[in-house]
Scaffold this motif. Structure first.
Motif, PDB file in Angstrom:
ATOM      1  N   GLN A   2      58.196  84.765 120.197  1.00 23.57           N
ATOM      2  CA  GLN A   2      56.861  85.112 120.639  1.00 23.57           C
ATOM      3  C   GLN A   2      56.933  86.118 121.779  1.00 23.57           C
ATOM      4  OE1 GLN A   2      54.679  81.733 121.985  1.00 23.57           O
ATOM      5  NE2 GLN A   2      52.798  82.848 122.370  1.00 23.57           N
ATOM      6  N   GLN A   3      55.974  87.051 121.785  1.00 19.23           N
ATOM      7  CA  GLN A   3      55.941  88.063 122.838  1.00 19.23           C
ATOM      8  C   GLN A   3      55.428  87.414 124.119  1.00 19.23           C
ATOM      9  OE1 GLN A   3      56.628  91.719 122.369  1.00 19.23           O
ATOM     10  NE2 GLN A   3      57.795  90.711 120.764  1.00 19.23           N
ATOM     11  N   ASN A   4      56.335  86.934 124.961  1.00 20.81           N
ATOM     12  CA  ASN A   4      55.915  86.207 126.149  1.00 20.81           C
ATOM     13  C   ASN A   4      56.502  86.766 127.438  1.00 20.81           C
ATOM     14  OD1 ASN A   4      58.508  85.394 125.550  1.00 20.81           O
ATOM     15  ND2 ASN A   4      57.922  83.310 124.988  1.00 20.81           N
ATOM     16  N   LEU A   5      57.023  87.987 127.399  1.00 20.15           N
ATOM     17  CA  LEU A   5      57.503  88.652 128.604  1.00 20.15           C
ATOM     18  C   LEU A   5      56.712  89.927 128.889  1.00 20.15           C
ATOM     19  CD1 LEU A   5      61.387  88.227 128.294  1.00 20.15           C
ATOM     20  CD2 LEU A   5      59.831  86.983 129.805  1.00 20.15           C
ATOM     21  N   HIS A   6      55.517  90.033 128.325  1.00 22.62           N
ATOM     22  CA  HIS A   6      54.674  91.193 128.591  1.00 22.62           C
ATOM     23  C   HIS A   6      54.394  91.311 130.084  1.00 22.62           C
ATOM     24  CE1 HIS A   6      53.814  92.814 124.669  1.00 22.62           C
ATOM     25  NE2 HIS A   6      53.565  91.609 124.202  1.00 22.62           N
ATOM     26  N   GLY A   7      54.498  92.522 130.585  1.00 23.76           N
ATOM     27  CA  GLY A   7      54.254  92.764 131.995  1.00 23.76           C
ATOM     28  C   GLY A   7      55.466  92.563 132.872  1.00 23.76           C
ATOM     29  N   ARG A  21      73.698  95.306 125.526  1.00 21.66           N
ATOM     30  CA  ARG A  21      72.788  95.907 124.550  1.00 21.66           C
ATOM     31  C   ARG A  21      71.919  94.838 123.900  1.00 21.66           C
ATOM     32  NH1 ARG A  21      74.710 100.085 119.901  1.00 21.66           N
ATOM     33  NH2 ARG A  21      74.321 101.500 121.643  1.00 21.66           N
ATOM     34  N   ALA A  22      72.511  93.743 123.448  1.00 24.59           N
ATOM     35  CA  ALA A  22      71.758  92.702 122.757  1.00 24.59           C
ATOM     36  C   ALA A  22      70.723  92.056 123.675  1.00 24.59           C
ATOM     37  CB  ALA A  22      72.704  91.648 122.204  1.00 24.59           C
ATOM     38  N   ILE A  23      71.092  91.831 124.928  1.00 26.96           N
ATOM     39  CA  ILE A  23      70.144  91.250 125.876  1.00 26.96           C
ATOM     40  C   ILE A  23      68.970  92.187 126.084  1.00 26.96           C
ATOM     41  CG2 ILE A  23      69.833  90.576 128.289  1.00 26.96           C
ATOM     42  CD1 ILE A  23      72.772  89.550 128.190  1.00 26.96           C
ATOM     43  N   ALA A  24      69.247  93.478 126.234  1.00 25.89           N
ATOM     44  CA  ALA A  24      68.167  94.448 126.404  1.00 25.89           C
ATOM     45  C   ALA A  24      67.224  94.427 125.208  1.00 25.89           C
ATOM     46  CB  ALA A  24      68.751  95.846 126.599  1.00 25.89           C
ATOM     47  N   VAL A  25      67.783  94.389 124.004  1.00 27.88           N
ATOM     48  CA  VAL A  25      66.961  94.395 122.790  1.00 27.88           C
ATOM     49  C   VAL A  25      66.090  93.141 122.723  1.00 27.88           C
ATOM     50  CG1 VAL A  25      67.038  94.262 120.264  1.00 27.88           C
ATOM     51  CG2 VAL A  25      68.532  95.871 121.481  1.00 27.88           C
ATOM     52  N   GLY A  28      63.317  93.193 125.233  1.00 30.01           N
ATOM     53  CA  GLY A  28      62.276  94.087 124.734  1.00 30.01           C
ATOM     54  C   GLY A  28      61.476  93.459 123.608  1.00 30.01           C
ATOM     55  N   ARG A  29      62.157  92.760 122.716  1.00 31.05           N
ATOM     56  CA  ARG A  29      61.471  92.089 121.613  1.00 31.05           C
ATOM     57  C   ARG A  29      60.455  91.069 122.144  1.00 31.05           C
ATOM     58  NH1 ARG A  29      63.601  92.046 116.698  1.00 31.05           N
ATOM     59  NH2 ARG A  29      65.741  92.154 117.525  1.00 31.05           N
ATOM     60  N   VAL A  58      68.253 102.077 123.691  1.00 25.62           N
ATOM     61  CA  VAL A  58      66.799 102.222 123.823  1.00 25.62           C
ATOM     62  C   VAL A  58      66.146 102.335 122.449  1.00 25.62           C
ATOM     63  CG1 VAL A  58      64.990 103.837 124.552  1.00 25.62           C
ATOM     64  CG2 VAL A  58      66.753 103.105 126.167  1.00 25.62           C
ATOM     65  N   ASP A  59      66.775 103.043 121.527  1.00 26.84           N
ATOM     66  CA  ASP A  59      66.228 103.128 120.163  1.00 26.84           C
ATOM     67  C   ASP A  59      66.117 101.737 119.539  1.00 26.84           C
ATOM     68  OD1 ASP A  59      66.000 105.856 120.341  1.00 26.84           O
ATOM     69  OD2 ASP A  59      67.793 106.288 119.152  1.00 26.84           O
ATOM     70  N   LEU A  60      67.118 100.906 119.775  1.00 23.94           N
ATOM     71  CA  LEU A  60      67.097  99.544 119.227  1.00 23.94           C
ATOM     72  C   LEU A  60      66.018  98.696 119.898  1.00 23.94           C
ATOM     73  CD1 LEU A  60      70.937  98.898 118.976  1.00 23.94           C
ATOM     74  CD2 LEU A  60      69.361  99.296 117.077  1.00 23.94           C
ATOM     75  N   VAL A  61      65.815  98.900 121.187  1.00 25.14           N
ATOM     76  CA  VAL A  61      64.730  98.204 121.887  1.00 25.14           C
ATOM     77  C   VAL A  61      63.386  98.604 121.283  1.00 25.14           C
ATOM     78  CG1 VAL A  61      63.526  97.953 124.090  1.00 25.14           C
ATOM     79  CG2 VAL A  61      66.033  97.948 124.040  1.00 25.14           C
ATOM     80  N   THR A  62      63.227  99.883 121.018  1.00 26.89           N
ATOM     81  CA  THR A  62      61.984 100.377 120.425  1.00 26.89           C
ATOM     82  C   THR A  62      61.778  99.797 119.031  1.00 26.89           C
ATOM     83  OG1 THR A  62      62.159 102.439 121.683  1.00 26.89           O
ATOM     84  CG2 THR A  62      60.718 102.452 119.748  1.00 26.89           C
ATOM     85  N   GLU A  63      62.844  99.775 118.224  1.00 29.40           N
ATOM     86  CA  GLU A  63      62.743  99.201 116.883  1.00 29.40           C
ATOM     87  C   GLU A  63      62.345  97.733 116.924  1.00 29.40           C
ATOM     88  OE1 GLU A  63      66.435  99.843 114.890  1.00 29.40           O
ATOM     89  OE2 GLU A  63      66.345 102.040 115.098  1.00 29.40           O
TER      90      GLU A  63
END
Length: 304
Positions: A2-7, A21-25, A28-29, A58-63
């Motif tokens: 669930q998107q629960n880190l907004h903000g 890298r995985a933690i960043a992704v 972001g997810r 960053v591309d993976l975070v965006t995806e």
């Protein structure tokens, strides 16, 4: 997830590859804005000379549906780290999550040699890359992180505190990885008056990009690597730890973890997570129950 880190604003120091890298992704997810730092860019590689870059992360975070911001930073250079933190402050006025995953010391590890037979220059370089970088980054970032209660610091090392009671067969490697745990413990004490949390986490046998290359396998046929190293059958993807750290960051009761050293499996079990294949690998429990000296095939039943 669930998107629960907004903000929330996160800095993942050392997010070029592997667990960073995985933690960043996964952050972001979950909705966080993630600053992705490291030395390897599409224009210039670090001394590790690997193809992965912060822009790729960053591309993976965006995806994954998140917002990633790539900033080339050498975390051994205090002025560069201070400039990074000033940029985050100017853009957001806060930092909620700091992940210290800077490493880059693999090429300097010497195994099975006593201290006096190892390269002093190489060993000191490892301490710089894997330990001083964490200190420099926290020194610059913590004043921003404590501005708002509830900040989280995640230190990434290799080995649980229990496993690392044994000597890791390489003086500088052992010193670096065990010292990261002490950095986390110290930060847990110093952040407590500000409502902050600090933990040290470890993956198990990590199927990083470099490790897959080392065994000559891909993520699709990774199990073939067990023919060379039997324990590889208990390995895990970087996403396994990434999911755990994201769940920890989103936990309103995360302060209960402060000062502890959970593994990727500990986090997975606490938050009901799995690796990407649906398994729950637990190599640290395997080592505790069977040791780490096996040379023949290993039955993974009950350990993944």
């Amino acid at each position: 997830m669930q998107q629960n880190l907004h903000g929330k604003i996160a800095l993942v120091a050392g997010a070029t590859r592997g667990c960073g890298r995985a933690i960043a992704v996964e952050l972001g997810r979950a909705g966080a804005t993630v600053y992705v730092t490291g030395r390897s860019t599409r224009a210039q590689r670090s001394e590790m000379d690997r193809p992965e870059t912060i822009e790729d992360t960053v591309d993976l975070v965006t995806e994954a549906g998140g917002e990633g911001i790539a900033v080339r930073v050498d975390h051994l250079v205090p002025d560069e780290v201070r400039a990074l933190v000033a940029r985050i402050d100017a853009a957001h006025g806060r930092l909620d999550i700091l992940v210290n995953d800077v490493w880059g010391g693999d090429d300097y590890a010497e195994w099975g040699k006593p201290l006096w037979e190892q390269s002093l220059d190489g060993g000191m370089r490892m301490l710089g890359l894997g330990l001083h970088t964490h200190i420099i980054t926290s020194h610059a970032a913590l004043p921003l992180l404590i501005r708002h209660p509830g900040g989280l610091v995640v230190e990434v090392t290799d080995g649980t505190d229990e496993y690392n009671r044994k000597y890791r067969d390489s003086f500088f490697y052992d010193l670096t990885k065990t010292s990261v745990s002490r950095i986390a413990l110290a930060q847990s004490a110093e952040l407590k008056p500000y409502g902050g949390t600090a933990v040290v986490v470890t993956p198990g046998f990590l199927r990083s990009e470099a490790m897959l290359d080392h065994f000559g396998v891909t993520e699709q046929n990774w199990a073939d690597g067990a023919a060379t190293e039997p324990h590889f059958i208990l390995s895990e993807t970087p996403t396994y730890l990434g999911r755990g750290v994201a769940a920890l960051a989103a936990d309103p009761d995360r302060a209960r973890w402060t000062g502890t050293s959970p593994s990727s499996t500990s986090l997975a079990q606490a938050y009901g997570l799995t690796d990407v294949d649906g398994s729950v690998p637990d190599i640290w429990r395997y080592f505790a129950e069977h040791g780490s000296a096996e040379t023949g095939p290993i039955d993974p039943a009950g350990y993944r």
